[in-house]
Structures are given as structure tokens and as C-alpha cells.
Scaffold this motif. Structure first.
Motif, short mmCIF file in Angstrom:
data_model
loop_
_atom_site.label_atom_id
_atom_site.label_comp_id
_atom_site.label_asym_id
_atom_site.label_seq_id
_atom_site.Cartn_x
_atom_site.Cartn_y
_atom_site.Cartn_z
N ALA A 33 37.97 -30.74 45.42
CA ALA A 33 37.00 -31.84 45.35
C ALA A 33 36.34 -31.89 43.98
CB ALA A 33 35.95 -31.70 46.45
N LEU A 34 36.01 -30.72 43.42
CA LEU A 34 35.40 -30.66 42.09
C LEU A 34 36.35 -31.19 41.03
CD1 LEU A 34 33.17 -29.65 40.14
CD2 LEU A 34 34.41 -27.49 40.07
N ILE A 35 37.60 -30.80 41.10
CA ILE A 35 38.60 -31.26 40.12
C ILE A 35 38.76 -32.78 40.21
CG2 ILE A 35 41.05 -31.20 39.56
CD1 ILE A 35 40.95 -28.19 40.35
N LYS A 36 38.82 -33.32 41.43
CA LYS A 36 38.95 -34.77 41.59
C LYS A 36 37.74 -35.50 41.01
CE LYS A 36 42.01 -34.88 45.58
NZ LYS A 36 42.16 -35.27 46.99
N ARG A 37 36.52 -34.96 41.24
CA ARG A 37 35.32 -35.58 40.67
C ARG A 37 35.36 -35.55 39.15
NH1 ARG A 37 32.58 -32.76 44.77
NH2 ARG A 37 31.94 -31.19 43.27
N GLU A 38 35.78 -34.43 38.57
CA GLU A 38 35.84 -34.30 37.11
C GLU A 38 36.87 -35.26 36.51
OE1 GLU A 38 33.91 -32.52 34.99
OE2 GLU A 38 32.71 -32.05 36.74
N VAL A 39 38.02 -35.39 37.15
CA VAL A 39 39.04 -36.32 36.66
C VAL A 39 38.51 -37.75 36.72
CG1 VAL A 39 41.30 -37.31 37.22
CG2 VAL A 39 41.00 -34.84 37.17
N HIS A 40 37.86 -38.10 37.83
CA HIS A 40 37.31 -39.45 37.97
C HIS A 40 36.25 -39.70 36.90
CE1 HIS A 40 36.07 -43.11 39.95
NE2 HIS A 40 34.82 -42.68 39.98
N PHE A 41 35.34 -38.74 36.70
CA PHE A 41 34.29 -38.88 35.69
C PHE A 41 34.90 -39.04 34.29
CE2 PHE A 41 31.58 -36.82 32.53
CZ PHE A 41 30.46 -37.63 32.61
#
Length: 64
Positions: A33-41
Motif C-alpha cells: 500500500a505504501l509503494i502504491k501511494r508513493e508511485v501515485h504521488f
């Protein structure tokens, strides 16, 4: 291990490992979930910076 993979509880031969496997799966889920948020950001920031940078680049090109 691929991104988003989890440890199968059925693979545990010892019942004492079940809490540890559950904890590892929770950790993997939170990391994904953290990786997905970072990629989106990163995608949003990259997109938002392109216009101002392109404008500055064009203005600098005109002054030279």
C-alpha cells in the motif's frame, strides 16, 4: 518473491508459525500500500511540475 505476494498459511507445518505468518502478511500488505501511494504521488508531482518547468525553459530560451 514478487510485489504483492504473501506467505500462504497452509504452508506452515507448525501452528506456532501462524501468528508470525499473519504478521508478515500484514507487513507485506502495508508495504505494498505504501509503494502504491508513493508511485501515485510521484506521478502527480511529476505531472504538476512539467508545466512550470516547460514555461521556465521556454522563457529562458527566449532570453538567450
Amino acid at each position: 518473491m514478487r510485489l504483492g505476494a504473501k506467505v500462504e498459511l497452509a504452508q506452515a507445518r507448525d501452528a506456532d508459525l501462524a501468528p508470525m505468518i499473519t504478521a508478515i502478511n500484514d507487513l507485506l500488505r502495508r508495504n505494498l500500500a505504501l509503494i502504491k501511494r508513493e508511485v501515485h504521488f510521484t506521478r502527480i508531482v511529476s505531472h504538476e511540475l512539467r508545466n512550470p518547468l516547460a514555461t521556465l525553459d521556454a522563457a529562458l530560451a527566449l532570453t538567450q
